[in-house]
Design a protein around this motif. Structure first.
Motif, mmCIF file in Angstrom:
data_model
loop_
_atom_site.group_PDB
_atom_site.id
_atom_site.type_symbol
_atom_site.label_atom_id
_atom_site.label_comp_id
_atom_site.label_asym_id
_atom_site.label_seq_id
_atom_site.Cartn_x
_atom_site.Cartn_y
_atom_site.Cartn_z
ATOM 1 N N MET A 1 -4.396 10.884 0.258
ATOM 2 C CA MET A 1 -4.912 11.487 1.476
ATOM 3 C C MET A 1 -5.923 12.576 1.153
ATOM 4 N N LEU A 2 -7.122 12.437 1.683
ATOM 5 C CA LEU A 2 -8.154 13.452 1.523
ATOM 6 C C LEU A 2 -8.858 13.678 2.852
ATOM 7 N N HIS A 3 -9.368 14.875 3.019
ATOM 8 C CA HIS A 3 -10.310 15.157 4.102
ATOM 9 C C HIS A 3 -11.710 15.184 3.484
ATOM 10 N N VAL A 4 -12.684 14.705 4.202
ATOM 11 C CA VAL A 4 -14.057 14.783 3.702
ATOM 12 C C VAL A 4 -14.920 15.515 4.725
ATOM 13 N N ILE A 5 -15.648 16.509 4.242
ATOM 14 C CA ILE A 5 -16.641 17.179 5.094
ATOM 15 C C ILE A 5 -17.994 16.944 4.451
ATOM 16 N N VAL A 6 -18.820 16.171 5.112
ATOM 17 C CA VAL A 6 -20.075 15.751 4.505
ATOM 18 C C VAL A 6 -21.236 16.052 5.449
ATOM 19 N N ASP A 7 -22.355 16.402 4.854
ATOM 20 C CA ASP A 7 -23.590 16.556 5.620
ATOM 21 C C ASP A 7 -24.760 16.285 4.685
ATOM 22 N N ASP B 1 -5.957 14.668 -11.632
ATOM 23 C CA ASP B 1 -5.158 14.457 -12.841
ATOM 24 C C ASP B 1 -3.674 14.568 -12.552
ATOM 25 N N LEU B 2 -3.311 15.366 -11.564
ATOM 26 C CA LEU B 2 -1.902 15.470 -11.196
ATOM 27 C C LEU B 2 -1.467 14.239 -10.416
ATOM 28 N N THR B 3 -2.374 13.748 -9.581
ATOM 29 C CA THR B 3 -2.070 12.531 -8.831
ATOM 30 C C THR B 3 -1.855 11.371 -9.791
ATOM 31 N N ARG B 4 -2.588 11.383 -10.928
ATOM 32 C CA ARG B 4 -2.451 10.310 -11.910
ATOM 33 C C ARG B 4 -1.001 10.115 -12.364
ATOM 34 N N HIS C 1 -4.357 26.744 3.480
ATOM 35 C CA HIS C 1 -4.591 25.474 2.803
ATOM 36 C C HIS C 1 -4.171 24.303 3.694
ATOM 37 N N ILE C 2 -2.942 24.354 4.191
ATOM 38 C CA ILE C 2 -2.403 23.257 4.997
ATOM 39 C C ILE C 2 -3.238 23.050 6.262
ATOM 40 N N SER C 3 -3.687 24.153 6.847
ATOM 41 C CA SER C 3 -4.389 24.043 8.126
ATOM 42 C C SER C 3 -5.712 23.302 7.987
ATOM 43 N N MET C 4 -6.247 23.226 6.784
ATOM 44 C CA MET C 4 -7.525 22.522 6.604
ATOM 45 C C MET C 4 -7.402 21.246 5.774
ATOM 46 N N GLY C 5 -6.191 20.878 5.359
ATOM 47 C CA GLY C 5 -6.114 19.666 4.550
ATOM 48 C C GLY C 5 -4.725 19.086 4.396
ATOM 49 N N GLY C 6 -3.780 19.608 5.121
ATOM 50 C CA GLY C 6 -2.421 19.105 4.980
ATOM 51 C C GLY C 6 -1.991 19.176 3.526
ATOM 52 N N MET C 7 -1.297 18.158 3.052
ATOM 53 C CA MET C 7 -0.886 18.130 1.645
ATOM 54 C C MET C 7 -1.980 17.506 0.773
ATOM 55 N N GLY C 8 -3.217 17.495 1.256
ATOM 56 C CA GLY C 8 -4.345 17.052 0.447
ATOM 57 C C GLY C 8 -5.384 18.162 0.387
ATOM 58 N N ALA D 1 0.858 -1.184 0.000
ATOM 59 C CA ALA D 1 0.000 0.000 0.000
ATOM 60 C C ALA D 1 0.891 1.230 0.000
ATOM 61 N N VAL D 2 0.549 2.189 -0.843
ATOM 62 C CA VAL D 2 1.328 3.428 -0.931
ATOM 63 C C VAL D 2 0.416 4.611 -0.665
ATOM 64 N N PHE D 3 0.922 5.574 0.091
ATOM 65 C CA PHE D 3 0.174 6.798 0.342
ATOM 66 C C PHE D 3 0.736 7.925 -0.487
ATOM 67 N N VAL D 4 -0.143 8.664 -1.136
ATOM 68 C CA VAL D 4 0.300 9.840 -1.884
ATOM 69 C C VAL D 4 -0.529 11.037 -1.427
ATOM 70 N N GLY D 5 0.021 12.237 -1.642
ATOM 71 C CA GLY D 5 -0.768 13.428 -1.409
ATOM 72 C C GLY D 5 -1.685 13.633 -2.603
ATOM 73 N N GLY D 6 -2.528 14.610 -2.520
ATOM 74 C CA GLY D 6 -3.384 14.835 -3.679
ATOM 75 C C GLY D 6 -4.014 16.209 -3.633
#
Lengths: 471, 471
Positions: free
Chosen positions: A280-286, A252-255, A361-368, A243-248
């Motif tokens: 790595m993603l953050h999800v905010i859902v409601d 299309d860039l992640t591709r 940007h970083i404070s709400m999603g790191g490198m994602g 398993a590999v973790f990448v930022g995103g």
């Protein structure tokens, strides 16, 4: 048929992981990181949500590049204090049956003999649900406090890591043959010494002449995780990572990243699909897009840009505290800054990335990035990430824990299941089965660990040669 | 008033600990050592029996001196395979509230910075129920597999250990002042950097310039256990140990050992009673003396003298396989053999200690003796051990696990309670309170760790000095 989306929860035994400042939110229990209840609650929640694994990040140092000080990250508990991630796993394993546990270990400061035992022990206790995230530490403060005057060079760290893994594979896969352990009470034989072999490893960095300390565990080799982004890191991942973790920041860039990683896997004799790649993603859902956006704005009020710049300092080695908040970073002609900035400017070339914007940007999603919206919007976006990004899964970071995971399990999991993109029941009982399907408990034949399977059969064993002479 | 008898259960994450071969007994679950269920069952049993702690032994090597081979101990699972004892503690902590966990760590192969974090993490997760058994490893196989060509000399191992403990104490007691952690959500302050201090340790063996990675845990310093029997080991215990383990073959002989240990404590400015000294004993108890003796004979049928000689080889460095089983060891004029034999010949000068007799003794009691009889007989004998031996407690090893502990809880605990020699309820919630009484969660003022309490107050902190300059 559309690909199933795999899912890791990204956590760390600290207060502020990827969203500095959010621990202050009323919904956050992140500051309970030092209690067992926090971890057993989160683990049970994730298993209810049929997650593949909880992935535990770690650092054995702290972030003191920004403003040349650890004060900003201490004040905001950004990855400091930080507890040992191995220590809470067995409590979580006791209240779950399927969830995997990926544990980060900075092997730069470890010896393979005891670390191999640590993972094998957990693989036993979890009945095959442990993963090993191989890290070569990047923090100067970690090096210093382990008695080194400075970090070992980047490339040498990977050279050490290669040999380190080799020693571990020999111990896990080769030392104790299948069938060595008899547990024969009537015959008075626990294990047959003829089937237990000294690995006789004598390398550049490590000498491990002896036998493994542990009997074979369900997976033998824990699932290997890796997150290196450098070219040396990609080569390491292509060879070792399952398993590999990448930022995103944009699918299309992640591709481009995932394609290169799969190329590396092929170059090492593995199939492209043998790598399971997570962004790595953050999800905010409601319930609705509007409510989710409202939730995002609410979270943002708690975000801490000072902690974020602390993280940037540690990750990049760049102290953005030397600039004014409104300075446009593109104008700073320093290589390390431009290198750090590349993902941002590539993703959004029209934006003027100031120190303030980067910090925000970083404070709400790191490198994602945060994915925000109704269950339908989020599911659409996750499908797009997976398909356009050439990904296998999401490494889900949190804004508030366990709230972000609760929301995901409540809203997003059913929506993905409806679309046939998410499991409705676990396939097996081990972590490797979660990712590779029922029955695949051991490493694939193409994995470098597999070459030590039965490799010592017929060679000197504990039975026929005095142990000391083998050294 | 008679002294309360303290009680540790002596276990190890392996199949054959102190009674090689007994794993084959129908009552034994010792071969389930690699499952969580075994450990959570034993922990709950011990807490029902109001034990002070479970004490987990460990080796990071194996016993290959006897017959110059690891084959005898592998066949009989004598301390090999052996799992990492840290790994199952959090699962046991989750199902108990009072029981302490003493964990052995061979610091010869560790760095203080990550090990201090490991113990602090467990002290958090257990809410203050962790102990640290400080060991300087004695097995050549351990040294070799950690990349050392041979063991570090005995005295230098203790010199390293002294500095190692000093670094740990600084991290645990000094780096984060009381009150440093605010957890102030409204004010946006998790911790005040002005109250967090780099320890700036620069010693002969270790350089640890930075701040501790963990916030203060309930006990701060885990309860320090030690078991060194050499004069250097005794000096170490006199200075650092809060609980000391000794062997025991006859209480009056043990008295000489406990007196010397308390002398050492006094020599280091501590009170004689600050040391809690435990003798290792096995107990075989049943309704009557006759039934207990029958049980002893039944156990004996499963004992393995080969495994016992394997243990002797590792402990003493003497390969008794070089002699005939009927050789009388007193006639062998080799210093190392006579040194090993001393406790036996002193305890029973009229007995001819052959290889066979030594093996038989060790196989049923290690370097201790089994106490056999009815609850009354056993209680009488334990009282005699405590009072004549100048002891505080018993380190209870098992023949069959958890059977030996079950018998003790069923028969002996009520008898000792009736006599006012055993607690009827826990006094506090931390391990240190179990041994020193309610309220004594932190080290005593006379302990060397106490000197770092608040020691850095007013000195450079993470707030007022750039972190890097402190190095």
């Amino acid at each position: 048929m559309s690909k199933r989306i795999a899912l890791n929860a990204f956590d760390m035994s600290c207060v502020g992981h990827q969203a500095p400042g959010l621990w202050k939110h009323p919904r956050s229990r992140a500051d309970e990181y030092n209690t067992l209840e926090y971890w057993t609650d989160v683990a049970q929640l994730l298993e209810r949500g049929l997650f593949d694994a909880m992935f535990l990040a770690d650092v054995v140092g702290y972030y003191d590049v920004y403003r040349n000080s650890a004060a900003p990250v201490i004040k905001d508990a950004t990855q400091i204090p930080v507890n040992d991630p191995f220590m809470h796993v067995s409590a979580m394993a006791a209240v779950t049956k399927h969830l995997g546990f990926g544990i980060t270990s900075a092997i730069t400061y470890e010896q393979p003999y005891p670390l191999a035992r640590r993972f094998a022990t957990l693989d036993h206790l979890t009945r095959g649900r442990v993963g090993f995230n191989v890290v070569t530490s990047y923090l100067k403060s970690a090096a210093e406090n382990h008695g080194l005057t400075d970090q070992i060079s980047h490339d040498e760290r990977y050279e050490i890591a290669e040999e380190f893994m080799d020693v571990c594979y020999k111990l896990w896969e080769g030392s104790w043959e299948d069938g060595a352990v008899k547990r024969d009470r009537a015959g008075g034989v626990f294990a047959d010494p003829a089937l237990v072999h000294p690995i006789r490893h004598h390398g550049k960095y490590f000498d491990v002449p002896g036998i493994g300390l542990t009997e074979p565990s369900p997976q033998r080799t824990p699932l290997i995780f890796q997150a290196g982004a450098s070219s040396r890191g990609r080569a390491f991942a292509g060879r070792h990572a399952e398993a590999v973790f990448v930022g995103g920041i944009r699918p299309d860039l992640t591709r481009a990243v995932t394609d290169r990683l799969r190329d590396e896997a092929e170059a090492h004799g593995r199939r492209r699909e043998d790598l399971k790649i997570f962004a790595m993603l953050h999800v905010i859902v409601d319930e609705t897009d509007a409510k989710a956006e409202q939730k995002r704005r609410d979270y943002e009020r708690y975000a801490d840009t000072d902690g974020a710049l602390g993280l940037v300092g540690g990750w990049s080695g760049v102290d953005l505290g030397r600039f004014d908040e409104d300075d446009v970073l593109e104008y700073v002609r320093t290589e390390s800054i431009q290198s750090f900035l590349t993902p941002f400017t590539t993703a959004d070339p029209n934006k003027k990335w100031t120190v303030r914007e980067v910090a925000k940007h970083i404070s709400m999603g790191g490198m994602g990035v945060p994915v925000v919206g109704s269950p339908q919007t989020v599911a659409d976006e996750l499908e797009r990430w997976i398909d356009e990004g050439g990904l296998d899964g999401i490494n889900l970071a949190y804004h508030v824990s366990p709230g972000s995971f609760e929301d995901f399990v409540e809203w997003v999991v059913p929506e993905l299941q409806k679309r046939g993109r998410y499991r409705t029941a676990y396939e097996g009982t081990t972590l490797r089965e979660n990712l590779y399907g029922a029955g695949q408990t051991k490493v694939l034949d193409t994995h470098p660990a597999a070459r030590y399977r039965g490799a010592y059969a017929g060679q000197p064993s504990a039975a026929d040669t005095p142990a000391r002479e083998l050294v």
